[in-house]
Design an enzyme around this catalytic site. Sequence first.
Site, PDB file in Angstrom:
ATOM      1  N   GLU A 165       1.523  -6.472  -6.242  1.00 36.58           N
ATOM      2  CA  GLU A 165       0.243  -6.653  -5.905  1.00 36.58           C
ATOM      3  C   GLU A 165      -0.027  -6.705  -4.404  1.00 36.58           C
ATOM      4  O   GLU A 165      -1.091  -7.285  -3.660  1.00 36.58           O
ATOM      5  CB  GLU A 165      -0.483  -7.881  -6.406  1.00 36.58           C
ATOM      6  CG  GLU A 165      -0.334  -7.656  -8.055  1.00 36.58           C
ATOM      7  CD  GLU A 165      -1.478  -8.499  -9.084  1.00 36.58           C
ATOM      8  OE1 GLU A 165      -2.418  -8.840  -8.472  1.00 36.58           O
ATOM      9  OE2 GLU A 165      -1.230  -8.582 -10.208  1.00 36.58           O
ATOM     10  N   SER A 216       2.539   0.907  -0.861  1.00 34.82           N
ATOM     11  CA  SER A 216       1.546  -0.004   0.148  1.00 34.82           C
ATOM     12  C   SER A 216       0.590   1.138   0.399  1.00 34.82           C
ATOM     13  O   SER A 216      -0.771   0.725   0.570  1.00 34.82           O
ATOM     14  CB  SER A 216       2.283  -0.419   1.403  1.00 34.82           C
ATOM     15  OG  SER A 216       3.211  -1.400   1.069  1.00 34.82           O
ATOM     16  N   GLN A 234      17.914 -39.684   3.788  1.00 38.61           N
ATOM     17  CA  GLN A 234      16.609 -39.489   4.344  1.00 38.61           C
ATOM     18  C   GLN A 234      16.796 -37.844   4.588  1.00 38.61           C
ATOM     19  O   GLN A 234      15.548 -37.292   4.465  1.00 38.61           O
ATOM     20  CB  GLN A 234      16.500 -40.064   5.627  1.00 38.61           C
ATOM     21  CG  GLN A 234      15.042 -40.255   5.986  1.00 38.61           C
ATOM     22  CD  GLN A 234      14.840 -40.924   7.490  1.00 38.61           C
ATOM     23  OE1 GLN A 234      15.650 -40.686   8.319  1.00 38.61           O
ATOM     24  NE2 GLN A 234      13.878 -41.742   7.477  1.00 38.61           N
ATOM     25  N   GLY A 274      26.249 -26.608  -5.249  1.00 41.31           N
ATOM     26  CA  GLY A 274      26.741 -25.659  -5.960  1.00 41.31           C
ATOM     27  C   GLY A 274      26.266 -25.232  -7.080  1.00 41.31           C
ATOM     28  O   GLY A 274      26.172 -23.961  -7.759  1.00 41.31           O
TER      29      GLY A 274
HETATM   30  C1  LIG Z   1       8.741  -6.036 -10.700  1.00 39.37           C
HETATM   31  C2  LIG Z   1       7.580  -5.065 -10.161  1.00 39.37           C
HETATM   32  C3  LIG Z   1       6.467  -4.930 -11.070  1.00 39.37           C
HETATM   33  C4  LIG Z   1       5.567  -4.206 -10.560  1.00 39.37           C
HETATM   34  N1  LIG Z   1       4.441  -3.818 -11.195  1.00 39.37           N
HETATM   35  C5  LIG Z   1       3.458  -3.010 -10.898  1.00 39.37           C
HETATM   36  C6  LIG Z   1       2.284  -2.613 -11.849  1.00 39.37           C
HETATM   37  O1  LIG Z   1       2.234  -3.108 -12.989  1.00 39.37           O
HETATM   38  N2  LIG Z   1       1.677  -1.671 -11.364  1.00 39.37           N
HETATM   39  C7  LIG Z   1       1.535  -1.115 -10.065  1.00 39.37           C
HETATM   40  O2  LIG Z   1       0.720  -0.122  -9.897  1.00 39.37           O
HETATM   41  N3  LIG Z   1       2.607  -1.493  -9.297  1.00 39.37           N
HETATM   42  C8  LIG Z   1       3.686  -2.308  -9.595  1.00 39.37           C
HETATM   43  N4  LIG Z   1       4.487  -2.531  -8.809  1.00 39.37           N
HETATM   44  C9  LIG Z   1       4.545  -1.924  -7.432  1.00 39.37           C
HETATM   45  C10 LIG Z   1       4.156  -2.797  -6.198  1.00 39.37           C
HETATM   46  O3  LIG Z   1       2.960  -3.148  -6.193  1.00 39.37           O
HETATM   47  C11 LIG Z   1       4.829  -2.325  -5.033  1.00 39.37           C
HETATM   48  O4  LIG Z   1       6.306  -2.250  -4.950  1.00 39.37           O
HETATM   49  C12 LIG Z   1       4.410  -2.586  -3.823  1.00 39.37           C
HETATM   50  O5  LIG Z   1       3.077  -2.422  -3.358  1.00 39.37           O
HETATM   51  C13 LIG Z   1       5.114  -2.268  -2.509  1.00 39.37           C
HETATM   52  O6  LIG Z   1       5.200  -0.772  -2.428  1.00 39.37           O
HETATM   53  P1  LIG Z   1       6.830  -0.077  -2.401  1.00 39.37           P
HETATM   54  O7  LIG Z   1       7.651  -0.799  -3.209  1.00 39.37           O
HETATM   55  O8  LIG Z   1       6.552   1.341  -2.392  1.00 39.37           O
HETATM   56  O9  LIG Z   1       6.986  -0.618  -0.734  1.00 39.37           O
HETATM   57  P2  LIG Z   1       6.605   0.170   0.711  1.00 39.37           P
HETATM   58  O10 LIG Z   1       5.198   0.541   0.612  1.00 39.37           O
HETATM   59  O11 LIG Z   1       7.568   1.335   0.878  1.00 39.37           O
HETATM   60  O12 LIG Z   1       6.998  -0.962   1.683  1.00 39.37           O
HETATM   61  C14 LIG Z   1       8.328  -1.137   2.251  1.00 39.37           C
HETATM   62  C15 LIG Z   1       8.315  -2.307   3.401  1.00 39.37           C
HETATM   63  O13 LIG Z   1       7.437  -1.985   4.366  1.00 39.37           O
HETATM   64  C16 LIG Z   1       6.259  -2.818   4.642  1.00 39.37           C
HETATM   65  N5  LIG Z   1       5.088  -2.063   4.852  1.00 39.37           N
HETATM   66  C17 LIG Z   1       4.574  -1.027   4.477  1.00 39.37           C
HETATM   67  N6  LIG Z   1       3.361  -0.652   5.141  1.00 39.37           N
HETATM   68  C18 LIG Z   1       3.113  -1.408   6.033  1.00 39.37           C
HETATM   69  C19 LIG Z   1       2.200  -2.014   7.001  1.00 39.37           C
HETATM   70  N7  LIG Z   1       1.348  -1.023   7.099  1.00 39.37           N
HETATM   71  N8  LIG Z   1       2.548  -2.760   7.803  1.00 39.37           N
HETATM   72  C20 LIG Z   1       3.659  -3.634   7.697  1.00 39.37           C
HETATM   73  N9  LIG Z   1       4.315  -3.504   6.902  1.00 39.37           N
HETATM   74  C21 LIG Z   1       4.461  -2.570   6.189  1.00 39.37           C
HETATM   75  C22 LIG Z   1       6.344  -3.428   3.207  1.00 39.37           C
HETATM   76  O14 LIG Z   1       5.656  -4.867   3.340  1.00 39.37           O
HETATM   77  C23 LIG Z   1       7.302  -3.506   2.593  1.00 39.37           C
HETATM   78  O15 LIG Z   1       8.248  -4.669   3.437  1.00 39.37           O
HETATM   79  C24 LIG Z   1       5.500  -3.341  -9.259  1.00 39.37           C
HETATM   80  C25 LIG Z   1       6.684  -3.728  -8.584  1.00 39.37           C
HETATM   81  C26 LIG Z   1       7.572  -4.181  -9.109  1.00 39.37           C
HETATM   82  C27 LIG Z   1       8.971  -4.644  -8.068  1.00 39.37           C
END
Ligand SMILES: Cc1cc2nc3c(=O)[nH]c(=O)nc-3n(C[C@H](O)[C@H](O)[C@H](O)COP(=O)(O)OP(=O)(O)OC[C@H]3O[C@@H](n4cnc5c(N)ncnc54)[C@H](O)[C@@H]3O)c2cc1C
Length: 378
Positions: free
Chosen positions: A362, A130, A277, A339
Amino acid sequence: MYLLDDVHHELRAAARRVSTEKLAPRAAAVDEAAVFPQESYDVLVAAGLHAPGIPEQYGGDGVDAIASAITVEEVARVCASSCAIITSNKLGVVPLLHYASEDQRQRYLPEIASGEALMAYAISEREAGSDVAAMRTSARLDGDSWVLNGVKTWITSAGIARYLVVFAVSDPGQGSRSLSAFIVHADDPGISYGEPERKMGLKGSVTREVYFENCRVPVDRLIGERGRGMRVALGTLDHTRVSIGAEAVGIAQGALDAAVAYIKERRQFGRAIADFQGIQFMVADMGMKVEAARQMVYAAAARSEAGSDDLTFFGAAAKCLASDTAMAVTTDAVQLLGGYGYTRDFPVERMMRDAKITQIYEGTNQIQRVVMARHLLA
Ligand SMILES: Cc1cc2nc3c(=O)[nH]c(=O)nc-3n(C[C@H](O)[C@H](O)[C@H](O)COP(=O)(O)OP(=O)(O)OC[C@H]3O[C@@H](n4cnc5c(N)ncnc54)[C@H](O)[C@@H]3O)c2cc1C
């Protein structure tokens, strides 16, 4: 703000036909196999659905953003993994279209439009999800090349995509001007890939780490200006989040369709369960939510097409509303199948697993809410 015209309706019919006849029959196998669905990609390319929206001057179909959303929606309705090929391709195409030089557009877009090459987009890192600005991958200028070092995580289509748009720290300590965006070739020396991640859903979409070890990228592969990578990254997501919204609407519609078909057939207490319903209220809510999400996605797509100032809000809102809807609707679809819904004999459990990712990638839906609140409070 928008009206669907004949082109949109015809495109939906064509995309639905291809999806139903050619992608749906293999969707469960794609999920089980958990490898890149080359046959599905070939089907998308043959039908011209793999990279909607590339302008005709670069060999694309030139359709507008609503038409692109409809294509994504129809493919996701039957196979989210196949749909992820389209949405991740778009993540690479948008930076080229909106921020790259004309030379770069002419160099790369025709190969993507023809289906010869796929794109990937590499921004996330293990410690920078993030919090994009916390990224550590570095880009150092050395003569006529940039030298990239670092690790990108969760990169969709890594190892399959021929080109990657990669974000790296070129100007440490320069705040919002510390990142730059580069076009990296999959066969550039110094790039390598991790093993595919073992995921809950979207299993036919390959997700890997990408390693850069003194990876040399010629200076003419910088996208836009040095230090303006954050703008490229966030500006791209404004457009592509609309597509994730469309993907979510498609998954939700697929689950609703499967649930409606099932409840009309399934009999308990001497009648079809659709006669109860309590069941009718559930499908009514599901249909209402899917339609609301669809309208939000099209409203956002119209803003993507027009380049409106409020696209940032609409892109985040469409992605957030549609993905929360997809999660709720697919979960209810599993419930309606009882189920059987919990087994792989029916598609709804796959749809529920696939829906989950649309709330995460994203930008998680918490981050979408951060984006929307920032817009509202500005
Ligand atoms: C299948 C898959 C495909 C992907 N494809 C790509 C790709 O092609 N290119 C690419 O660059 N990335 C890709 N990603 C990465 C994806 O964009 C990140 O996983 C996502 O942005 C979240 O980052 P993180 O996993 O590090 O989670 P973290 O940032 O560690 O977040 C963990 C939790 O904390 C919460 N959190 C973090 N900051 C805050 C805040 N300020 N306020 C409130 N809550 C917060 C988050 O919402 C989440 O619930 C992919 C991920 C997956 C799983």
